[in-house]
Design an enzyme around this catalytic site. Structure first.
Site, PDB file in Angstrom:
ATOM      1  N   HIS A 103       7.275  -6.230   3.529  1.00 49.73           N
ATOM      2  CA  HIS A 103       6.971  -4.893   3.036  1.00 49.73           C
ATOM      3  C   HIS A 103       7.744  -3.788   3.721  1.00 49.73           C
ATOM      4  CE1 HIS A 103       4.660  -2.056   0.863  1.00 49.73           C
ATOM      5  NE2 HIS A 103       4.131  -1.519   1.929  1.00 49.73           N
ATOM      6  N   PHE A 115      -8.003   3.651   4.268  1.00 49.94           N
ATOM      7  CA  PHE A 115      -6.932   2.657   4.280  1.00 49.94           C
ATOM      8  C   PHE A 115      -7.058   1.864   5.569  1.00 49.94           C
ATOM      9  CE2 PHE A 115      -2.542   2.065   2.345  1.00 49.94           C
ATOM     10  CZ  PHE A 115      -2.989   2.125   1.033  1.00 49.94           C
ATOM     11  N   LEU A 147       4.092  -5.881  -4.928  1.00 45.48           N
ATOM     12  CA  LEU A 147       2.976  -5.388  -4.125  1.00 45.48           C
ATOM     13  C   LEU A 147       1.679  -5.203  -4.901  1.00 45.48           C
ATOM     14  CD1 LEU A 147       2.532  -4.473  -1.157  1.00 45.48           C
ATOM     15  CD2 LEU A 147       2.463  -2.166  -2.078  1.00 45.48           C
ATOM     16  N   ARG A 161      -2.657  -4.331   8.995  1.00 46.79           N
ATOM     17  CA  ARG A 161      -1.939  -5.261   8.118  1.00 46.79           C
ATOM     18  C   ARG A 161      -1.567  -6.558   8.803  1.00 46.79           C
ATOM     19  NH1 ARG A 161       1.761  -0.929   4.745  1.00 46.79           N
ATOM     20  NH2 ARG A 161       0.033  -0.379   3.369  1.00 46.79           N
ATOM     21  N   GLN A 182       7.189  -6.003   8.845  1.00 49.17           N
ATOM     22  CA  GLN A 182       5.803  -6.021   8.376  1.00 49.17           C
ATOM     23  C   GLN A 182       5.592  -6.898   7.145  1.00 49.17           C
ATOM     24  OE1 GLN A 182       3.758  -2.316   6.686  1.00 49.17           O
ATOM     25  NE2 GLN A 182       2.528  -2.817   8.480  1.00 49.17           N
ATOM     26  N   HIS A 190       3.039  -7.368   4.335  1.00 51.98           N
ATOM     27  CA  HIS A 190       1.873  -6.756   3.698  1.00 51.98           C
ATOM     28  C   HIS A 190       0.965  -7.901   3.284  1.00 51.98           C
ATOM     29  CE1 HIS A 190      -0.637  -4.529   0.941  1.00 51.98           C
ATOM     30  NE2 HIS A 190      -0.055  -3.399   1.292  1.00 51.98           N
ATOM     31  N   GLU A 220      -2.690  -1.643  -0.994  1.00 55.77           N
ATOM     32  CA  GLU A 220      -3.828  -1.684  -0.095  1.00 55.77           C
ATOM     33  C   GLU A 220      -4.967  -0.823  -0.640  1.00 55.77           C
ATOM     34  OE1 GLU A 220      -2.588  -1.547   3.935  1.00 55.77           O
ATOM     35  OE2 GLU A 220      -4.425  -0.577   4.600  1.00 55.77           O
ATOM     36  N   ARG A 276       3.237  -0.907  11.352  1.00 52.75           N
ATOM     37  CA  ARG A 276       3.061   0.394  10.713  1.00 52.75           C
ATOM     38  C   ARG A 276       1.717   0.463  10.006  1.00 52.75           C
ATOM     39  NH1 ARG A 276       3.779   2.608   5.381  1.00 52.75           N
ATOM     40  NH2 ARG A 276       4.354   0.555   4.605  1.00 52.75           N
TER      41      ARG A 276
HETATM   42  C1  LIG Z   1       5.679  -1.391  -3.239  1.00 56.25           C
HETATM   43  C2  LIG Z   1       5.631  -0.483  -2.048  1.00 56.25           C
HETATM   44  C3  LIG Z   1       4.542   0.362  -1.846  1.00 56.25           C
HETATM   45  C4  LIG Z   1       4.506   1.220  -0.761  1.00 56.25           C
HETATM   46  N1  LIG Z   1       3.424   2.034  -0.612  1.00 56.25           N
HETATM   47  C5  LIG Z   1       3.405   2.910   0.423  1.00 56.25           C
HETATM   48  C6  LIG Z   1       2.309   3.811   0.573  1.00 56.25           C
HETATM   49  O1  LIG Z   1       1.381   3.842  -0.226  1.00 56.25           O
HETATM   50  N2  LIG Z   1       2.330   4.665   1.607  1.00 56.25           N
HETATM   51  C7  LIG Z   1       3.350   4.697   2.515  1.00 56.25           C
HETATM   52  O2  LIG Z   1       3.311   5.512   3.425  1.00 56.25           O
HETATM   53  N3  LIG Z   1       4.402   3.847   2.391  1.00 56.25           N
HETATM   54  C8  LIG Z   1       4.445   2.962   1.373  1.00 56.25           C
HETATM   55  N4  LIG Z   1       5.519   2.102   1.241  1.00 56.25           N
HETATM   56  C9  LIG Z   1       6.640   2.224   2.150  1.00 56.25           C
HETATM   57  C10 LIG Z   1       7.510   3.385   1.767  1.00 56.25           C
HETATM   58  O3  LIG Z   1       7.557   3.501   0.375  1.00 56.25           O
HETATM   59  C11 LIG Z   1       8.934   3.248   2.269  1.00 56.25           C
HETATM   60  O4  LIG Z   1       8.931   2.891   3.587  1.00 56.25           O
HETATM   61  C12 LIG Z   1       9.665   4.548   2.137  1.00 56.25           C
HETATM   62  O5  LIG Z   1       9.623   4.977   0.808  1.00 56.25           O
HETATM   63  C13 LIG Z   1      11.100   4.519   2.602  1.00 56.25           C
HETATM   64  O6  LIG Z   1      11.683   5.759   2.294  1.00 56.25           O
HETATM   65  P1  LIG Z   1      13.113   6.199   2.800  1.00 56.25           P
HETATM   66  O7  LIG Z   1      13.299   7.612   2.351  1.00 56.25           O
HETATM   67  O8  LIG Z   1      13.263   5.913   4.239  1.00 56.25           O
HETATM   68  O9  LIG Z   1      14.126   5.255   2.051  1.00 56.25           O
HETATM   69  P2  LIG Z   1      14.208   4.734   0.550  1.00 56.25           P
HETATM   70  O10 LIG Z   1      13.203   5.316  -0.338  1.00 56.25           O
HETATM   71  O11 LIG Z   1      14.312   3.273   0.674  1.00 56.25           O
HETATM   72  O12 LIG Z   1      15.574   5.334   0.065  1.00 56.25           O
HETATM   73  C14 LIG Z   1      16.792   4.892   0.562  1.00 56.25           C
HETATM   74  C15 LIG Z   1      17.872   5.709  -0.067  1.00 56.25           C
HETATM   75  O13 LIG Z   1      19.106   5.384   0.530  1.00 56.25           O
HETATM   76  C16 LIG Z   1      20.057   5.090  -0.457  1.00 56.25           C
HETATM   77  N5  LIG Z   1      21.013   4.152   0.088  1.00 56.25           N
HETATM   78  C17 LIG Z   1      20.799   2.941   0.646  1.00 56.25           C
HETATM   79  N6  LIG Z   1      21.956   2.388   1.014  1.00 56.25           N
HETATM   80  C18 LIG Z   1      22.931   3.257   0.679  1.00 56.25           C
HETATM   81  C19 LIG Z   1      24.337   3.244   0.793  1.00 56.25           C
HETATM   82  N7  LIG Z   1      25.003   2.222   1.320  1.00 56.25           N
HETATM   83  N8  LIG Z   1      25.021   4.312   0.328  1.00 56.25           N
HETATM   84  C20 LIG Z   1      24.372   5.376  -0.233  1.00 56.25           C
HETATM   85  N9  LIG Z   1      23.051   5.433  -0.348  1.00 56.25           N
HETATM   86  C21 LIG Z   1      22.346   4.377   0.099  1.00 56.25           C
HETATM   87  C22 LIG Z   1      19.264   4.558  -1.600  1.00 56.25           C
HETATM   88  O14 LIG Z   1      19.975   4.683  -2.793  1.00 56.25           O
HETATM   89  C23 LIG Z   1      18.039   5.446  -1.557  1.00 56.25           C
HETATM   90  O15 LIG Z   1      18.312   6.638  -2.219  1.00 56.25           O
HETATM   91  C24 LIG Z   1       5.572   1.230   0.160  1.00 56.25           C
HETATM   92  C25 LIG Z   1       6.651   0.383  -0.029  1.00 56.25           C
HETATM   93  C26 LIG Z   1       6.690  -0.468  -1.119  1.00 56.25           C
HETATM   94  C27 LIG Z   1       7.846  -1.371  -1.289  1.00 56.25           C
END
Ligand SMILES: Cc1cc2nc3c(=O)[nH]c(=O)nc-3n(C[C@H](O)[C@H](O)[C@H](O)COP(=O)(O)OP(=O)(O)OC[C@H]3O[C@@H](n4cnc5c(N)ncnc54)[C@H](O)[C@@H]3O)c2cc1C
Ligand code: SF4
Ligand code: SF4
Ligand code: FES
Lengths: 261, 594
Positions: free
Chosen positions: B353, B125, B254, B288, B238, B240, B257, B388
């Site tokens: 992203h 990657f 998306l 990135r 970021q 992407h 990558e 990142r």
């Molecule tokens: C298309 C895409 C592909 C990606 N691919 C990769 C990859 O291959 N590798 C990698 O390392 N990263 C990748 N990322 C980044 C990564 O997926 C995210 O940064 C990561 O999943 C964030 O996880 P999190 O647990 O912090 O929050 P999230 O998964 O965003 O979860 C947030 C949670 O908080 C809850 N929430 C939000 N606001 C409230 C509220 N007010 N009240 C109650 N609940 C709330 C939501 O319901 C959800 O359950 C990608 C991102 C995208 C968009």
């Protein structure tokens, strides 16, 4: 009705989408007590999906239209609906598939309606809890070859859109929710049962509360799966064989017991 | 029990986790031991969180395919990509613990792609020295969330689905719980708790061209800020390099990558593989920020594709390979764009992203400056610095989700009584949340969301300059004024207009923070490219910008970046990544790819 201005919050027609034309969307509006379809005109640009149209309506016409969505990329399985009679994901169903037609958008039929396109799918989460989780003999790292995990990976593509649950006639027509876990959870169980490192036994559950016997292999579930999982061929039929061995074939059953010690 | 104007249902827990993405679920599993009562609150249904979209993989230096890899190299890559404003200790813990967190997923049932020897497969990657991303085709996030979800439901955790938190409650300095509403009914809920873990994800929805899901409105960061938590590095957003471009409806979705990781090449309208002009060593697998800027520059120079991007081409890997390694990408283009990526190149352009900034969190415990409040995942800040690395988010969720959950549990066990809740504060919050219903002929929340996205795209995009940033900030402040007059109609039952009204308030606050940080950082570093200050400056490399609340005013201050101890600093003494000198020539940086 509000003036449909070009506001591409919902990725609706924008500059560059020159040949925007109008289409009629007929959306179910209502709740658990009552409801009916209501017609709306929506400007349609190239590549627009049904979810884009619903978003456009929310932003420009009526912000109270309820629908579930998250990813708009067919990844999360939130936006299941009934579109012109076909169960599918709103974010994956193109409007240009329906040129010249009214597009009827209704909630999934098997689950109770909460509001508009949103249904109460909580039953699925209750079923999930009844399935014994993955139970390895020792912690990872495991040595497993790609061929050992291929089948499990197929089942783990499931995005829990519950479209298969929605079309399964056992759940839909015979209100079998107290008897059968439904196709989604058959592949969940199959995935665990076929995991090379799992030691638990879910065959009794399948034959009992899981209700595998109620499935009569109509394959409707497999046909609607947006992840193209071979639900019946690769999960349900093998599970049925496994259960039949256990329950109907005492000799093999004895043999199996001796083998697993 | 009734409080003031509206009925409210009350609950009591030891640890409350806000968010059910990877970070929230891992935190909840970590907290739910020793009889500690844990609840998880999430805006969507369980298993639908933004994390489900992650594609390419989870980075962990387990060295399954490149044995020379190790935590030092992962640490080195992470700090370099972050341009050294990351917290070194956070990055060190991260690099050391990531492999164990991935193995733990395997113990809980995850099925990663395998090497011929039967180990977890790892792919190359961008800007990772070695092949390091454990993956499942291009749906790694789904694997991660499903594994944690099915582990979590058997851990005795209460889960509140489709419930939105709107405010943290405090007892003096301490966190005391949270208040929120149920989407289905619009009813208020109140949770008293000894500790709260914030795991609410990022705010990519402040931009229009974004890869993020609807949840990414930054509620958690805004709520924490209002509860006096500090926001750090907010200017670091970021882009992407590869989002879909055409048709308009899919713009921003998306393109993993992984396409470049599996050998995809970028060419401009003239057919030139232009990355050789920007980073001849790492080419498409540069970091990135570099690849996104390169595409931007090609388009600016008039060498863009018909819809303003670059061509991405992976056809040379063959249809069978592409469909096996990138099945979702294949499906996504076929369905949404009528393009068969096994047969033809396709257009890509940068898309928003990830938000590197967020709530400043302690490396060991994820504690914030507010006692009892912990932060993990995308909402937290410390690991990624100015940029990142791909794959580092998923392992971030696991490493620090666990640490935050365990620290919250210990903190909660140390408190004998639940902190108190002030009913006056609760009543004020209910009034605030319901206000849009009382406004007649008010502002349309969707309109305001579209306008704020417009402002961010125009003034806080890839290329920034002082005057434009100031103009953008002024526009955001004007939108904040108007947001006070948002009006919605209908009932409180599952009302998207109302939900959006509340999201917009949070997003506008974070937009302000992004502008203030971007204005203050008068240099270019990682994701922040200031055309009026094009150089990376040593002085700015020693500070993080932090925003905090002073009444109704947002203030900015700086914290020094803590210097690395000598043994870690020594890793950067030469220009060669640790392990590389002795590595067999197979890694991408070692020239192992065409
Ligand atoms: C298309 C895409 C592909 C990606 N691919 C990769 C990859 O291959 N590798 C990698 O390392 N990263 C990748 N990322 C980044 C990564 O997926 C995210 O940064 C990561 O999943 C964030 O996880 P999190 O647990 O912090 O929050 P999230 O998964 O965003 O979860 C947030 C949670 O908080 C809850 N929430 C939000 N606001 C409230 C509220 N007010 N009240 C109650 N609940 C709330 C939501 O319901 C959800 O359950 C990608 C991102 C995208 C968009
Ligand atoms: S094959 Fe079985 S599970 Fe699938 S729809 Fe038919 S009866 Fe239901
Ligand atoms: S098996 Fe297919 S149809 Fe059923 S829930 Fe999973 S993805 Fe949806
Ligand atoms: S919105 Fe995620 S599947 Fe449609």
């Amino acid at each position: 009705m509000a003036q449909p201005q070009t506001m591409d919050q919902a990725a609706a027609p924008e500059a560059g989408a020159q040949q925007a034309t109008d289409m009629t969307l007929s959306v179910f509006r209502g709740d658990a007590t009552a409801g009916e379809e209501r017609e709306y005109r929506v400007p349609v640009g190239p590549g627009m999906v049904v979810l884009d149209a619903v978003h456009w309506l929310q932003a420009n016409v009526d912000s109270t239209i309820a629908c579930r969505w998250n990813c708009k990329a067919a990844r999360c399985g939130s936006c299941s609906a009934d579109i012109n009679g076909h169960p599918g994901l709103m974010c994956k169903t193109r409007l240009d598939d329906f040129v010249g037609q009214v597009v009827h958008v209704r909630p999934m039929r098997t689950f109770p309606i909460i509001k508009d396109l949103v249904t109460d799918v909580s039953w699925n989460y209750k079923v999930a809890k009844q399935i014994q989780p993955f139970t390895p003999a020792q912690p990872a790292p495991f040595v497993m070859y790609q061929r050992d995990v291929d089948r499990g990976q197929e089942f783990r593509r499931c995005i829990e859109c519950f479209l298969c649950q929605n079309v399964c006639h056992v759940l839909r027509e015979h209100s079998g929710m107290d008897r059968y876990f439904g196709p989604r959870f058959m592949i969940k169980i199959a995935e665990l049962e076929m995991h090379p490192m799992d030691t638990a036994d879910r065959v009794d559950l399948l034959a009992g509360g899981g209700g595998l016997g109620f499935c009569n292999i109509t394959k409707c579930c497999q046909e609607v799966c947006p992840e193209h999982i071979h639900i019946t061929d690769n999960a349900i039929i093998p599970l049925k064989e496994r259960t039949a061995d256990r329950y109907w074939d005492p000799i093999r059953r004895l043999f199996r017991r001796r083998r697993t010690g | 029990m009734e409080t003031g104007m509206d009925s409210i249902e009350r609950f009591e827990y030891d640890v409350l986790v806000l968010g059910a993405g990877g970070a929230g679920l891992r935190a909840a599993i970590g907290a739910a031991q020793d009889g500690v009562r844990v609840a998880v609150i999430c805006k969507s249904l369980l298993g639908k969180a933004h994390t489900v979209m992650a594609e390419g993989g989870v980075a962990a230096a387990m060295g399954n395919v490149d044995p020379a890899d190790g935590w030092q190299t992962h640490f080195y890559d992470t700090m370099r990509s972050g341009h050294f404003i990351n917290n070194y200790r956070t990055a060190e813990i991260f690099a050391k613990e990531a492999p164990d967190r991935v193995f733990e997923l395997e113990s809980w049932g995850a099925l990663f792609d395998r090497t011929p020897e039967g180990k977890i497969m790892q792919r190359p990657f961008g800007a990772h020295t070695f092949r390091r991303l454990c993956h499942v085709g291009d749906r790694t996030g789904l694997e991660l969330i499903r594994t944690l979800q099915y582990k979590g439901i058997h851990c005795g955790i209460d889960i509140f689905q489709e419930v939105t938190t709107t405010r943290l409650l405090k007892d003096g300095e301490r966190v005391a719980g949270a208040i929120g509403y149920e989407r289905e009914s619009g009813r208020f809920l109140l949770w008293r708790a000894k500790a709260v873990v914030l795991a609410t994800g990022g705010w990519g929805k402040v931009y229009k061209v974004t890869s993020n899901s609807w949840e990414s409105t930054g509620d958690g960061a805004a709520i924490a800020y209002r509860a006096d938590a500090e926001l750090q590095d907010m200017e670091m957003v970021q882009f992407h390099p590869t989002g879909m471009v055409w048709p308009p409806g899919v713009r921003g979705i998306l393109v993993t990558e992984g396409v470049r990781g599996e050998g995809g090449i970028l060419v401009n309208a003239e057919g030139r593989r232009f990355m050789q002009d920007y980073d001849p060593k790492r080419m498409e697998l540069s970091s990135r920020d570099v690849v996104a800027r390169s595409i931007h520059k090609e388009v600016q120079a008039g060498r863009g594709t018909p819809h303003g991007g670059a061509w991405l081409d992976i056809t040379h890997r063959g249809a069978e390979f592409i469909r096996r390694k990138l099945p979702n990408m294949y499906d996504q283009f076929l369905h949404l764009a009528d393009i068969d990526i096994t047969k033809t190149k396709f257009e890509v352009a940068p898309t928003i992203h990830y938000t590197m900034g967020g709530v400043r969190a302690d490396p060991e415990t994820c504690a914030t400056n507010v006692p009892g409040l912990f932060a993990a995942g995308e909402v937290a800040c410390g690991l990624h610095g100015a940029n990142r690395l791909g794959g580092n988010s998923l392992s971030d969720l696991l490493v620090f989700g666990r640490r935050a959950g365990e620290a919250a549990r210990e903190y909660a066990m140390g408190l004998t009584v639940l902190p108190g809740v002030d009913d006056g504060e609760v009543r004020l919050e209910q009034e605030r949340v319901l206000r849009p219903f009382a406004v007649e002929a008010g502002e349309n929340p969707y309109q305001l969301h579209a306008e704020l996205q417009q402002v961010m795209g125009e003034h806080a995009g890839i290329a920034r300059d002082g005057a434009s940033l100031q103009a953008g900030l002024d526009k955001i402040m004007a939108l904040q004024e108007r947001a006070g007059r948002i009006g919605v109609s209908g009932s409180r039952m599952y009302n998207p207009g109302w939900h959006t009204a509340l999201d917009v308030g949070n997003m506008l606050l974070l937009c302000e923070a992004i502008f203030r940080g971007a204005l203050a950082r008068e240099e270019s570093r990682g994701a922040q490219w200031r055309t009026d200050h094009p150089d990376e400056l040593e002085d700015f490399g020693r500070i993080n910008f932090v925003e905090y609340r002073d009444g109704d005013t947002m203030r900015l201050k700086t914290y020094p970046v803590s210097p690395m101890p000598p043994e870690l600093a020594a890793l950067f003494a030469s220009d060669v990544a640790p392990g590389l000198a002795t590595a067999p020539a197979v890694g991408p940086a070692a020239g192992g790819r065409e």
